[in-house]
Each structure stands twice: as structure tokens, then as C-alpha cells.
Design an enzyme around this catalytic site. Structure first.
Site, PDB file in Angstrom:
ATOM      1  N   GLU A 233       1.147  -8.683  21.095  1.00 51.68           N
ATOM      2  CA  GLU A 233       1.038 -10.025  21.676  1.00 51.68           C
ATOM      3  C   GLU A 233       0.725 -11.097  20.631  1.00 51.68           C
ATOM      4  OE1 GLU A 233      -1.368 -12.389  25.260  1.00 51.68           O
ATOM      5  OE2 GLU A 233      -1.666 -10.237  24.965  1.00 51.68           O
ATOM      6  N   LYS A 250       1.073 -10.239  30.439  1.00 57.03           N
ATOM      7  CA  LYS A 250       0.360  -9.796  31.635  1.00 57.03           C
ATOM      8  C   LYS A 250       1.327  -8.961  32.454  1.00 57.03           C
ATOM      9  CE  LYS A 250      -3.831 -10.951  31.383  1.00 57.03           C
ATOM     10  NZ  LYS A 250      -4.756  -9.814  31.259  1.00 57.03           N
TER      11      LYS A 250
END
Length: 428
Positions: A233, A250
């Protein structure tokens, strides 16, 4: 500072070069997985300058890490900023105390750069004599690497049991139902002894082999602290024109060796109302964070709920972009967005307060960022998930899950293991 020069070298894999630098103080290895996001690798050691901050506001000799970042001179800098650095941006919230440095960042000159796609390697630096010395060192016979020690799965002490984590999920769901929160990223930690004969380089090689990621990295300070990350990420990137990008993750499902079942897991993730809602909620939070320092009207969501697949997991990733206001720089952006929305919750400060009450250990660099400022001022950073942290003789591993109103406590505890298990198995 003068413009860095290049000294071309014959291609070698990063692990071969890293083994020649192993044991040096201030070793940094900014890794990639060969994808377009993870094309470049940077290796360096023996920095010219190191800055570190420790403690919380009010502590004797404590120092504001964001003020320290504001004072950085030109050059290539890299290191970590811890989750609890938020104590310096939101002092009204309670924050846990961690033994690790809240900021450790170093300036390296020269350094090694690898292009994984073109298989090119060169030295960058502003001191030709130092560049030649490094080139000569790399011509020496590479040492035979020690056999990396194994860490049995049963050697890890779980600070939160499976049922304890599920109970934390239930408590967050109750807070959401009461209107106290919308979402919170609950984390858990396990720890073990750092093997006495362990090399951080060799342990990191095992992690990157099993869990390659575009924003991975190793920092070994040489004073008993180290960070090993296989993060997929990106947190924040700022180019020299002030263009900003963030890539929140997410939504997670495990990979499967059966292609049909693997495709089913990916489809289930893409179609999950719960995971989609969680991702959109964090996108909205980050749009708000960027809006504090970006030009009004410049913030756009260029990718919403995109599927990204890695060797161990599938993820939903979104991309948010903006343009910094004139006169502001990456430190202003970092302060405005700290800590990252994807690893805290919404509303952010209330979520951080509740998480501090629920989590038995501090996070330290975990859920902070591995940060890099290039020669031209370009800033890049990850979210330190999928990461291991060494402090003296202790090795910690953390993982977390985003909790929303319809989260299943047992399912979230299972997801926690999807994320943690590949790291532990890589070392076992």
C-alpha cells in the site's frame, strides 16, 4: 547540493548486492516486486547523516518528528515515521508509548539504484570518489550467506487471542451502533525472540520471496532497531510539481492455489457490500485529509474499488489524487494526513482514541510509513502493514482489520490470520 551523477554497473540481483552491504550501519533497502508500481529498488548503507526522534510531547529531550522533517536539507533521505508520531499533531488524544524511534531517517550518498524491468544497475551520488569506492567494494567476492535461522510458528506469543480479537470487533460494532464511530482498524500483535545469529538481510529476503510487494523495504539502523516490510500500500506520493497520490487498501481475501477457487475469492471480494462500503468510507476520509492542503477542486478519485492481486491475498484498492496549494510541501501533507486513514478509522481521531483503549500494545512503526525523499524532492511513502519490527532482542509482527457495522467477529479474526500467516510462514 550538486546534481547526482551515475556510474553504470553490470546487472546483479538486489539480494546479491545487499549481502555485500549486510552488517553496515544504516542499511536501507527500498524494494519492489517488478510491477509498474514496484519497478525500482534502492540500496544504500553508511549514511552521511542520521536524524531520529523519540518519546511523546512533554518527555524530557523529546523532539517533534514533523519539525525535524521540515528541517531536512537536500539529498536522498529515507527511513520510517511511526504511528505514534500522531501525538505531535493531535496532542489532545491519548497515544501509547513505544520503545522504537518515532522517526528514524538517514541521508545516503552514494546509493545503488536497480531497474527491475530493464535489469539495469547503477550508482548515484554527488561524490565521484565515494562512488568509485563503492564500485570497487562491489567487485569483491560476495560473501557466502549464512543459513537463515527459522522461527517456528509455535515460538510466537500472541498478545491478543483469536477470541480476544473477535471480542474487540464486537466492542467496536457496539460503538458504531451507538453512533460513536463509523469504522475502525483494529490490530493485533505477536512477538518472539530475535534469533541470535539472524541477519536482517536474510530474513527480509525470505519475506520478499514469499510475499513480494511494490512498496516493500528494509531498514536496519545498526543500533538494535530494524524494520522489515512487504507492504502493498502506497500512503502518499508527491512529485516535484506538487501532484499528490494516495492508494488506500480496504478489502482482503486469501489467494487459492486452485485457479477457479481463486477467481471465486476475487469475485466475492469485488461484490462484497461490506468491503466496498469500507473502502469508500476511507476514500472519503482521505479526500477530506487531502482537502486540508490541496487546491480546492483538484481532488479526484481516479480509481475506485480496483482489484489488485498479490501472491498471498486479493485487495480492493482506490486511488485519490490532488494538487498541493502553493507554498506547501510534502511535510505539510504528511502532517495533515497523519496517521493514515486506512489504518485508523472514521472519524479518525475518535477511532484512534478507541483503538488505543482496545489494543494491548503500541504500534510503533507498524501502521506508520516507510518514507523516501529523492534527490529532486519527490516524496513517496507506504503504509507499514505486513511488517516486522525488531527492537533489541524482540521481533514483533502486527496485522489488522477494518471493522464496520456488519463485520462478522469470527470472520475478522480469520482475516487477521490471512494477513499475518504468510509473514510468519516465510520465517518458519
Amino acid at each position: 547540493m550538486s546534481t547526482p551523477q551515475r556510474l553504470e554497473l553490470p546487472w546483479r540481483e538486489p539480494i546479491v548486492v545487499a549481502r555485500q552491504l549486510d552488517g553496515d550501519n544504516g542499511l536501507i533497502w527500498l524494494d519492489g516486486d517488478g510491477s509498474d508500481l514496484g519497478r525500482w529498488v534502492t540500496l544504500a548503507s553508511q549514511p552521511q547523516e542520521v536524524i531520529h526522534c523519540r518519546g511523546l510531547p512533554g518527555d524530557t529531550e523529546a523532539r517533534d518528528p514533523f519539525a525535524a522533517l521540515k528541517g531536512l536539507g537536500p539529498g536522498h533521505w529515507s527511513g520510517w515515521l511511526s504511528y505514534e508520531a500522531a501525538a505531535w499533531t493531535e496532542a489532545g488524544n491519548p497515544w501509547s508509548r513505544d520503545a522504537m524511534a518515532s522517526l528514524w531517517i538517514a541521508r545516503h550518498d552514494p546509493l545503488l539504484r536497480f531497474d527491475l524491468q530493464q535489469r539495469q544497475l547503477w550508482i548515484e551520488g554527488t561524490n565521484p570518489a565515494a562512488m568509485q569506492q563503492l564500485a570497487a567494494r562491489l567487485q569483491q567476492t560476495a560473501p557466502i550467506p549464512p543459513a537463515p535461522p527459522t522461527i517456528p510458528l509455535e515460538a510466537w506469543h500472541q498478545h491478543t487471542s483469536r477470541e480476544g480479537f473477535a471480542d474487540g470487533v464486537r466492542r467496536i460494532r457496539a460503538l458504531i451502533a451507538a453512533g460513536d464511530l463509523f469504522q475502525a482498524n483494529l490490530t493485533a500483535c505477536c512477538s518472539t525472540n530475535w534469533p541470535s545469529d539472524a541477519s536482517a538481510v536474510e530474513l527480509f529476503q525470505r519475506i520478499r520471496h514469499q510475499c513480494p510487494a511494490p512498496f516493500a523495504g528494509l531498514v536496519a539502523t545498526g543500533n538494535g532497531e530494524a524494520l522489515l516490510s512487504s507492504s502493498p500500500e502506497r500512503f502518499l506520493q508527491v512529485d516535484p510539481t506538487g501532484r499528490v497520490e494516495t492508494r488506500p487498501i480496504k478489502g482482503t481475501r486469501p489467494r487459492h492455489s486452485n485457479p477457479d477457487l481463486d477467481a471465486d475469492m476475487a469475485a466475492e471480494l469485488v461484490c462484497s457490500d461490506k468491503d466496498r462500503a469500507e473502502n469508500v468510507m476511507i476514500v472519503d476520509l482521505l479526500r477530506n485529509d487531502l482537502g486540508r492542503v490541496c487546491i480546492p477542486g483538484s481532488i479526484q478519485v481516479s480509481q475506485l474499488l480496483g482489484l489488485e492481486s498479490y501472491p498471498a491475498v486479493h485487495h480492493l484498492t482506490s486511488v485519490v489524487e490532488g494538487q498541493l496549494q502553493p507554498g506547501l510541501n510534502w511535510v505539510d501533507l504528511l502532517r495533515a494526513c497523519w496517521p493514515g486513514g486506512s489504518i485508523s478509522g472514521a472519524p479518525k481521531l475518535r477511532a484512534c482514541q478507541r483503538l488505543q483503549e482496545l489494543e494491548p500494545t503500541s504500534r510503533g512503526p507498524y501502521c506508520g510509513s516507510l518514507i523516501r525523499i529523492d534527490w529532486n524532492g519527490r516524496f513517496d511513502s507506504n503504509i507499514l502493514i505486513r511488517s516486522l519490527i525488531r527492537k533489541d532482542r524482540t521481533l514483533r509482527a502486527h496485522a489488522g482489520c477494518g471493522i464496520v457495522a456488519d463485520s462478522d467477529p469470527d470472520g475478522e479474526a480469520e482475516e487477521l490470520m490471512w494477513k499475518l500467516q504468510p509473514l510468519l510462514e516465510a520465517l518458519a
